[in-house]
Design an enzyme around this catalytic site. Sequence first.
Site, PDB file in Angstrom:
ATOM      1  N   LYS A 137       0.848  -1.210   0.000  1.00  0.00           N
ATOM      2  CA  LYS A 137       0.000   0.000   0.000  1.00  0.00           C
ATOM      3  C   LYS A 137       0.878   1.252   0.000  1.00  0.00           C
ATOM      4  O   LYS A 137       1.964   1.237  -0.586  1.00  0.00           O
ATOM      5  CB  LYS A 137      -1.000  -0.044   1.168  1.00  0.00           C
ATOM      6  CG  LYS A 137      -1.811  -1.356   1.149  1.00  0.00           C
ATOM      7  CD  LYS A 137      -3.007  -1.341   2.053  1.00  0.00           C
ATOM      8  CE  LYS A 137      -3.733  -2.678   1.964  1.00  0.00           C
ATOM      9  NZ  LYS A 137      -4.919  -2.741   2.805  1.00  0.00           N
TER      10      LYS A 137
ATOM     11  N   HIS B 102      -8.416  -3.391  -6.191  1.00  0.00           N
ATOM     12  CA  HIS B 102      -8.409  -3.415  -4.721  1.00  0.00           C
ATOM     13  C   HIS B 102      -9.536  -2.525  -4.206  1.00  0.00           C
ATOM     14  O   HIS B 102      -9.804  -1.457  -4.764  1.00  0.00           O
ATOM     15  CB  HIS B 102      -7.057  -2.935  -4.187  1.00  0.00           C
ATOM     16  CG  HIS B 102      -6.904  -3.199  -2.736  1.00  0.00           C
ATOM     17  ND1 HIS B 102      -7.498  -2.409  -1.779  1.00  0.00           N
ATOM     18  CD2 HIS B 102      -6.260  -4.193  -2.072  1.00  0.00           C
ATOM     19  CE1 HIS B 102      -7.221  -2.912  -0.586  1.00  0.00           C
ATOM     20  NE2 HIS B 102      -6.472  -3.987  -0.736  1.00  0.00           N
TER      21      HIS B 102
ATOM     22  N   GLU C 132     -11.280 -10.367  -0.687  1.00  0.00           N
ATOM     23  CA  GLU C 132     -10.936  -9.474   0.415  1.00  0.00           C
ATOM     24  C   GLU C 132     -12.210  -8.815   0.942  1.00  0.00           C
ATOM     25  O   GLU C 132     -12.653  -7.798   0.402  1.00  0.00           O
ATOM     26  CB  GLU C 132      -9.978  -8.379  -0.074  1.00  0.00           C
ATOM     27  CG  GLU C 132      -8.628  -8.888  -0.531  1.00  0.00           C
ATOM     28  CD  GLU C 132      -7.523  -7.865  -0.278  1.00  0.00           C
ATOM     29  OE1 GLU C 132      -6.454  -8.292   0.155  1.00  0.00           O
ATOM     30  OE2 GLU C 132      -7.730  -6.664  -0.484  1.00  0.00           O
TER      31      GLU C 132
HETATM   32  P1  13P Z   1      -4.426  -6.062   5.797  1.00  0.00           P
HETATM   33  O1  13P Z   1      -3.662  -7.384   5.728  1.00  0.00           O
HETATM   34  O2  13P Z   1      -3.601  -4.948   6.356  1.00  0.00           O
HETATM   35  O3  13P Z   1      -5.746  -6.237   6.425  1.00  0.00           O
HETATM   36  O4  13P Z   1      -4.690  -5.639   4.262  1.00  0.00           O
HETATM   37  C1  13P Z   1      -5.262  -6.551   3.405  1.00  0.00           C
HETATM   38  C2  13P Z   1      -5.244  -5.989   2.039  1.00  0.00           C
HETATM   39  O5  13P Z   1      -5.973  -5.084   1.723  1.00  0.00           O
HETATM   40  C3  13P Z   1      -4.291  -6.577   1.087  1.00  0.00           C
HETATM   41  O6  13P Z   1      -4.522  -6.133  -0.206  1.00  0.00           O
END
Ligand code: 13P
Length: 276
Positions: free
Chosen positions: A12, A96, A183
């Site tokens: 990120k 995402h 996700e």
């Molecule tokens: P986290 O593992 O920090 O919850 O993030 C997940 C994510 O969005 C991976 O793309």
Amino acid sequence: MARVPLIAGNWKMNMTVAEGVTLVKELMPRVDGLGKVEVAVCPPATALHAVGRALADSQIALGAQDVFWAASGAFTGMLSPPMLIDVGCTYAIVGHSERRGRFGKPDESLSPEAAQVFGDTDASVNLKAKAALGYGLSPIVCVGETLPEREDGRTDEVVAGQVRSCLAGLSAEQVAGLALAYEPVWAIGTGRACEAPEANRVCGIIRSVVRDAYGAAAADSVRVQYGGSVSEKNAHDLISQPEIDGGLVGGASLDATKFSQIAQVASVIAKDMRYA
Ligand code: 13P
């Protein structure tokens, strides 16, 4: 069954160039040589080139966090598939939830006008996935429901609809070679992962949508990852589920010890279980 789990780290908006290079230098000795698992890191665009060079002799793959669909042109701020390949990427995350403006933890400072910057839709995700595949980049296509959608009992319908729309027009061979990441938006960055059996159930629905639209061979090959608060503590529970082929890891991917432990867990599961 020949699916190899994919553990991908989505950094990120974190890590300077120097921090990113240091992180992969810590990761490589812990992860290179693990069998039956593929590992990828997805740094921010500013660090792709340097991290790619640091990974030159490593099995760890490089991925981007997004990709645009045109090869070049007047698209200020965008990065094309050939540009990402140029710096060594083989993967690109597309769709995402954060890029779709779907956040698990609402940010009160983000007005609706400002939030338009996160404008991905199923249609744009579909264009990005098609373009990535057309240039030989493997997309990691993200889908998942928000908390209100889950509470309304709409999880299966929302996720299945996203899968159908985001993959529309792809060939069965293309779908066989990509990864889908389930996700649940409410599980991202909250420390509250989806319970493993429920994550397995939704990943199974994703696979059955692929089976209906693209056939059994594509469904057996496509990798369906889980993402959302994956940690070194819950990785075994999640990744040992039969429908879950690895993880898309956010926060824990910023820590070489935690991320490499997740990769090691996936490797052991894959050697022991269904991938034998
Ligand atoms: P986290 O593992 O920090 O919850 O993030 C997940 C994510 O969005 C991976 O793309």
